[in-house]
Write a protein that holds these residues in place. Sequence first.
Motif, PDB file in Angstrom:
ATOM      1  N   ALA A   1       0.844  -1.198   0.000  1.00  0.00           N
ATOM      2  CA  ALA A   1       0.000   0.000   0.000  1.00  0.00           C
ATOM      3  C   ALA A   1       0.883   1.253   0.000  1.00  0.00           C
ATOM      4  CB  ALA A   1      -0.921   0.011   1.223  1.00  0.00           C
ATOM      5  N   ARG A   2       0.436   2.253  -0.736  1.00  0.00           N
ATOM      6  CA  ARG A   2       1.181   3.508  -0.788  1.00  0.00           C
ATOM      7  C   ARG A   2       1.124   4.197   0.570  1.00  0.00           C
ATOM      8  NH1 ARG A   2      -0.941   7.379  -3.308  1.00  0.00           N
ATOM      9  NH2 ARG A   2      -3.037   6.528  -3.313  1.00  0.00           N
ATOM     10  N   PRO A   3       2.228   4.806   1.017  1.00  0.00           N
ATOM     11  CA  PRO A   3       2.225   5.518   2.300  1.00  0.00           C
ATOM     12  C   PRO A   3       1.121   6.564   2.399  1.00  0.00           C
ATOM     13  CG  PRO A   3       4.460   5.291   1.495  1.00  0.00           C
ATOM     14  CD  PRO A   3       3.545   4.803   0.397  1.00  0.00           C
ATOM     15  N   GLU A   4       0.857   7.265   1.303  1.00  0.00           N
ATOM     16  CA  GLU A   4      -0.182   8.290   1.312  1.00  0.00           C
ATOM     17  C   GLU A   4      -1.554   7.683   1.589  1.00  0.00           C
ATOM     18  OE1 GLU A   4       1.928   7.754  -1.260  1.00  0.00           O
ATOM     19  OE2 GLU A   4       3.314   9.446  -1.003  1.00  0.00           O
ATOM     20  N   ALA A   5      -1.805   6.507   1.033  1.00  0.00           N
ATOM     21  CA  ALA A   5      -3.082   5.832   1.258  1.00  0.00           C
ATOM     22  C   ALA A   5      -3.202   5.377   2.710  1.00  0.00           C
ATOM     23  CB  ALA A   5      -3.226   4.643   0.311  1.00  0.00           C
ATOM     24  N   ILE A   6      -2.102   4.894   3.255  1.00  0.00           N
ATOM     25  CA  ILE A   6      -2.103   4.472   4.659  1.00  0.00           C
ATOM     26  C   ILE A   6      -2.331   5.676   5.558  1.00  0.00           C
ATOM     27  CG2 ILE A   6      -0.741   3.455   6.522  1.00  0.00           C
ATOM     28  CD1 ILE A   6       0.722   1.814   4.337  1.00  0.00           C
ATOM     29  N   GLU A   7      -1.658   6.777   5.260  1.00  0.00           N
ATOM     30  CA  GLU A   7      -1.821   8.001   6.054  1.00  0.00           C
ATOM     31  C   GLU A   7      -3.277   8.440   6.069  1.00  0.00           C
ATOM     32  OE1 GLU A   7       0.846  10.615   4.018  1.00  0.00           O
ATOM     33  OE2 GLU A   7       2.591   9.462   4.664  1.00  0.00           O
ATOM     34  N   THR A   8      -3.901   8.412   4.899  1.00  0.00           N
ATOM     35  CA  THR A   8      -5.304   8.823   4.804  1.00  0.00           C
ATOM     36  C   THR A   8      -6.191   7.875   5.599  1.00  0.00           C
ATOM     37  OG1 THR A   8      -4.945   9.826   2.642  1.00  0.00           O
ATOM     38  CG2 THR A   8      -7.211   9.253   3.211  1.00  0.00           C
ATOM     39  N   ALA A   9      -5.993   6.586   5.418  1.00  0.00           N
ATOM     40  CA  ALA A   9      -6.824   5.595   6.107  1.00  0.00           C
ATOM     41  C   ALA A   9      -6.661   5.675   7.626  1.00  0.00           C
ATOM     42  CB  ALA A   9      -6.480   4.196   5.614  1.00  0.00           C
ATOM     43  N   ALA A  10      -5.442   5.950   8.072  1.00  0.00           N
ATOM     44  CA  ALA A  10      -5.163   5.992   9.510  1.00  0.00           C
ATOM     45  C   ALA A  10      -5.338   7.387  10.097  1.00  0.00           C
ATOM     46  CB  ALA A  10      -3.735   5.501   9.774  1.00  0.00           C
ATOM     47  N   ASN A  11      -5.606   8.363   9.224  1.00  0.00           N
ATOM     48  CA  ASN A  11      -5.737   9.761   9.662  1.00  0.00           C
ATOM     49  C   ASN A  11      -4.450  10.232  10.356  1.00  0.00           C
ATOM     50  OD1 ASN A  11      -7.135  12.201   9.812  1.00  0.00           O
ATOM     51  ND2 ASN A  11      -7.873  11.759  11.865  1.00  0.00           N
ATOM     52  N   LEU A  12      -3.323   9.962   9.701  1.00  0.00           N
ATOM     53  CA  LEU A  12      -2.013  10.333  10.240  1.00  0.00           C
ATOM     54  C   LEU A  12      -1.274  11.228   9.254  1.00  0.00           C
ATOM     55  CD1 LEU A  12      -0.797   6.815  11.458  1.00  0.00           C
ATOM     56  CD2 LEU A  12      -1.692   8.662  12.893  1.00  0.00           C
ATOM     57  N   THR A  13      -0.382  12.058   9.784  1.00  0.00           N
ATOM     58  CA  THR A  13       0.529  12.821   8.938  1.00  0.00           C
ATOM     59  C   THR A  13       1.682  11.897   8.564  1.00  0.00           C
ATOM     60  OG1 THR A  13       1.908  13.576  10.769  1.00  0.00           O
ATOM     61  CG2 THR A  13      -0.015  14.951  10.201  1.00  0.00           C
ATOM     62  N   PRO A  14       2.485  12.272   7.555  1.00  0.00           N
ATOM     63  CA  PRO A  14       3.651  11.441   7.229  1.00  0.00           C
ATOM     64  C   PRO A  14       4.578  11.239   8.438  1.00  0.00           C
ATOM     65  CG  PRO A  14       3.253  13.019   5.475  1.00  0.00           C
ATOM     66  CD  PRO A  14       2.310  13.372   6.604  1.00  0.00           C
ATOM     67  N   GLU A  15       4.748  12.278   9.239  1.00  0.00           N
ATOM     68  CA  GLU A  15       5.609  12.169  10.415  1.00  0.00           C
ATOM     69  C   GLU A  15       5.027  11.204  11.438  1.00  0.00           C
ATOM     70  OE1 GLU A  15       4.500  15.125   9.134  1.00  0.00           O
ATOM     71  OE2 GLU A  15       6.371  15.685   8.143  1.00  0.00           O
ATOM     72  N   GLU A  16       3.714  11.278  11.651  1.00  0.00           N
ATOM     73  CA  GLU A  16       3.061  10.377  12.604  1.00  0.00           C
ATOM     74  C   GLU A  16       3.143   8.930  12.130  1.00  0.00           C
ATOM     75  OE1 GLU A  16      -0.391  13.261  14.486  1.00  0.00           O
ATOM     76  OE2 GLU A  16      -0.728  12.325  12.524  1.00  0.00           O
ATOM     77  N   LEU A  17       2.975   8.726  10.832  1.00  0.00           N
ATOM     78  CA  LEU A  17       3.082   7.374  10.279  1.00  0.00           C
ATOM     79  C   LEU A  17       4.482   6.827  10.509  1.00  0.00           C
ATOM     80  CD1 LEU A  17       1.926   4.978   8.700  1.00  0.00           C
ATOM     81  CD2 LEU A  17       2.634   6.145   6.606  1.00  0.00           C
ATOM     82  N   ASN A  18       5.487   7.632  10.251  1.00  0.00           N
ATOM     83  CA  ASN A  18       6.862   7.179  10.437  1.00  0.00           C
ATOM     84  C   ASN A  18       7.162   6.894  11.909  1.00  0.00           C
ATOM     85  OD1 ASN A  18       9.421   6.517   9.303  1.00  0.00           O
ATOM     86  ND2 ASN A  18      10.217   8.396  10.217  1.00  0.00           N
ATOM     87  N   GLU A  19       6.558   7.648  12.818  1.00  0.00           N
ATOM     88  CA  GLU A  19       6.755   7.384  14.242  1.00  0.00           C
ATOM     89  C   GLU A  19       6.097   6.075  14.664  1.00  0.00           C
ATOM     90  OE1 GLU A  19       5.275  10.728  16.452  1.00  0.00           O
ATOM     91  OE2 GLU A  19       6.740  12.087  15.575  1.00  0.00           O
ATOM     92  N   ARG A  20       4.949   5.752  14.079  1.00  0.00           N
ATOM     93  CA  ARG A  20       4.226   4.536  14.465  1.00  0.00           C
ATOM     94  C   ARG A  20       4.934   3.298  13.933  1.00  0.00           C
ATOM     95  NH1 ARG A  20       0.095   5.869  17.236  1.00  0.00           N
ATOM     96  NH2 ARG A  20      -0.391   3.710  17.625  1.00  0.00           N
ATOM     97  N   VAL A  21       5.283   3.327  12.669  1.00  0.00           N
ATOM     98  CA  VAL A  21       5.950   2.184  12.032  1.00  0.00           C
ATOM     99  C   VAL A  21       7.084   2.756  11.189  1.00  0.00           C
ATOM    100  CG1 VAL A  21       5.666   0.153  10.555  1.00  0.00           C
ATOM    101  CG2 VAL A  21       3.751   0.943  11.957  1.00  0.00           C
TER     102      VAL A  21
END
Length: 69
Positions: free
Chosen positions: A41-61
């Motif tokens: 899955a594209r990071p942008e799609a994951i960010e949208t689905a999880a309601n996260l910013t790119p920075e928050e996504l990188n902090e989580r995983v």
Amino acid sequence: MDNELKQVWAASAAVETLQVEIDQAQANLDDAIDEAKKAGARPEAIETAANLTPEELNERVPVQPTEMA
């Protein structure tokens, strides 16, 4: 006074219970994000689905070094 302390204990227990539920939900989110990334899955799609910013996504995983290449 005892009644007031019982209310404090009950409220404290409720907060603790909710914190455990939040911790479990966050772990489930991290697992789901990891699985989505592994599935391509594209990071942008994951960010949208999880309601996260790119920075928050990188902090989580965090991005693994092999994923950066």
